[in-house]
Design a protein around this motif. Sequence first.
Motif, PDB file in Angstrom:
ATOM      1  N   GLU A 207       1.202  -1.065  -0.123  1.00  0.00           N
ATOM      2  CA  GLU A 207       0.250   0.367   0.143  1.00  0.00           C
ATOM      3  C   GLU A 207       0.849   1.254  -0.566  1.00  0.00           C
ATOM      4  O   GLU A 207       0.249   1.900  -0.376  1.00  0.00           O
ATOM      5  CB  GLU A 207      -0.944  -0.008   1.227  1.00  0.00           C
ATOM      6  CG  GLU A 207      -2.010  -1.389   1.384  1.00  0.00           C
ATOM      7  CD  GLU A 207      -1.410  -2.250   1.747  1.00  0.00           C
ATOM      8  OE1 GLU A 207      -0.451  -2.661   2.115  1.00  0.00           O
ATOM      9  OE2 GLU A 207      -2.460  -3.317   1.317  1.00  0.00           O
ATOM     10  N   HIS A 208       2.320   1.155   0.673  1.00  0.00           N
ATOM     11  CA  HIS A 208       2.919   2.258   0.887  1.00  0.00           C
ATOM     12  C   HIS A 208       3.565   2.764  -0.751  1.00  0.00           C
ATOM     13  O   HIS A 208       4.167   3.844  -0.812  1.00  0.00           O
ATOM     14  CB  HIS A 208       4.345   1.596   1.613  1.00  0.00           C
ATOM     15  CG  HIS A 208       5.074   1.305   1.230  1.00  0.00           C
ATOM     16  ND1 HIS A 208       4.842  -0.783   1.442  1.00  0.00           N
ATOM     17  CD2 HIS A 208       6.089   0.884   0.853  1.00  0.00           C
ATOM     18  CE1 HIS A 208       5.377  -1.451   0.766  1.00  0.00           C
ATOM     19  NE2 HIS A 208       6.466  -0.931   0.457  1.00  0.00           N
ATOM     20  N   LEU A 209       3.940   1.637  -1.253  1.00  0.00           N
ATOM     21  CA  LEU A 209       3.774   1.452  -2.868  1.00  0.00           C
ATOM     22  C   LEU A 209       3.039   2.758  -3.724  1.00  0.00           C
ATOM     23  O   LEU A 209       3.290   3.654  -4.123  1.00  0.00           O
ATOM     24  CB  LEU A 209       4.151   0.675  -3.609  1.00  0.00           C
ATOM     25  CG  LEU A 209       4.802   0.686  -5.079  1.00  0.00           C
ATOM     26  CD1 LEU A 209       5.423  -0.484  -5.093  1.00  0.00           C
ATOM     27  CD2 LEU A 209       3.806   0.105  -5.782  1.00  0.00           C
ATOM     28  N   ALA A 210       1.540   2.535  -3.587  1.00  0.00           N
ATOM     29  CA  ALA A 210       1.128   2.829  -4.146  1.00  0.00           C
ATOM     30  C   ALA A 210       0.118   4.497  -3.975  1.00  0.00           C
ATOM     31  O   ALA A 210       0.590   5.533  -4.306  1.00  0.00           O
ATOM     32  CB  ALA A 210      -0.691   2.529  -4.055  1.00  0.00           C
ATOM     33  N   LEU A 211       0.582   4.852  -2.391  1.00  0.00           N
ATOM     34  CA  LEU A 211       0.821   6.194  -1.915  1.00  0.00           C
ATOM     35  C   LEU A 211       1.642   6.977  -1.981  1.00  0.00           C
ATOM     36  O   LEU A 211       1.746   7.718  -2.200  1.00  0.00           O
ATOM     37  CB  LEU A 211       0.252   6.025  -0.903  1.00  0.00           C
ATOM     38  CG  LEU A 211      -1.049   5.160   0.219  1.00  0.00           C
ATOM     39  CD1 LEU A 211      -1.506   4.870   1.221  1.00  0.00           C
ATOM     40  CD2 LEU A 211      -2.284   5.918  -0.351  1.00  0.00           C
ATOM     41  N   VAL A 212       2.999   6.339  -1.498  1.00  0.00           N
ATOM     42  CA  VAL A 212       4.130   6.819  -2.004  1.00  0.00           C
ATOM     43  C   VAL A 212       4.224   7.430  -2.821  1.00  0.00           C
ATOM     44  O   VAL A 212       4.676   8.529  -4.156  1.00  0.00           O
ATOM     45  CB  VAL A 212       5.297   5.945  -1.163  1.00  0.00           C
ATOM     46  CG1 VAL A 212       6.423   7.670  -1.850  1.00  0.00           C
ATOM     47  CG2 VAL A 212       5.113   6.635  -0.432  1.00  0.00           C
ATOM     48  N   GLY A 213       4.203   6.639  -3.972  1.00  0.00           N
ATOM     49  CA  GLY A 213       4.323   6.628  -5.752  1.00  0.00           C
ATOM     50  C   GLY A 213       2.995   7.454  -6.353  1.00  0.00           C
ATOM     51  O   GLY A 213       3.175   8.069  -7.518  1.00  0.00           O
ATOM     52  N   GLY A 214       2.406   7.380  -5.397  1.00  0.00           N
ATOM     53  CA  GLY A 214       0.598   8.413  -6.151  1.00  0.00           C
ATOM     54  C   GLY A 214       0.847   9.483  -5.896  1.00  0.00           C
ATOM     55  O   GLY A 214       0.615   9.981  -6.166  1.00  0.00           O
TER      56      GLY A 214
END
Length: 280
Positions: A207-214
Amino acid sequence: MPAFVVPVVLLGALLHASWNTIAKSGPKKFFNSVLICVGSAVISILLLPFVEPPAPESWPFIGVSVCLQIAYYSLIAAAYEAGDMSLAYPLMRGVSPLLVAVASGPLIGELLSLTGWLGVLLICTGVMAMAIDAGRRSLPNGKAIGYALLNAGVIASYTLVDGVGVRLSGSPLGYTMWDCILAAVPLGAYALWRHRGDLLRYARGREHLALVGGAATLGSYALALYAMTLAPVAMVAALRETSILFGAGLSYLVLKERVGWQRMTACAVLLCGVAAIRLA
């Protein structure tokens, strides 16, 4: 070009290199791209009530941009699956600003000065030199090169479309957010249709990948579009490709890809281009 536009675009370039590094870092590049795209949409939906909506005149441009953004995310994933980020990323980012500079005159009536052209050409030369250096150190990979060059055309296309659309919108942030939301719907739906079980399993714990990348991709393009309301599209597009400087550093630090003296020389040429654009 107003002085403050340069650091604005450079910050966007750092964010752009960051989310590309995230997209390349995991084992499933397409899934990473989907998660980042959906993450940017979720953040946009949460912030949308606090942002002025884009003007009606800009919505046709948003529609075209969404189609191009879907192609962009798909081609990024394909290029990173096929080859190193240090090869594909400079190719994508080095060719596109030159295409924008050539097309912006006849298509949107923006003609660059000689200093502006010098800056664009130096930046493109530096970025392309990095791609050539990466190609020499990698196994020949026609697929990665093909995907990267095709995506360069897509990048140039959506840059010109968004450069006009955001000026009509009256709300660079609102324009960017709706672009992110509408691009995420078909891309996410397609990924769930074709890879539902695998995608959901892959997303657990990321989920961190989606939030940080997003957040990085949303911030990167919002800053670029804001800059396009204040400066010529071609100059902003070229300046934004300084992301390759940050990309080179991140690929070395995070992805453990080698950075030699040839790439450092290319970075110096690129910085000369930045200086030329600042003086234009």
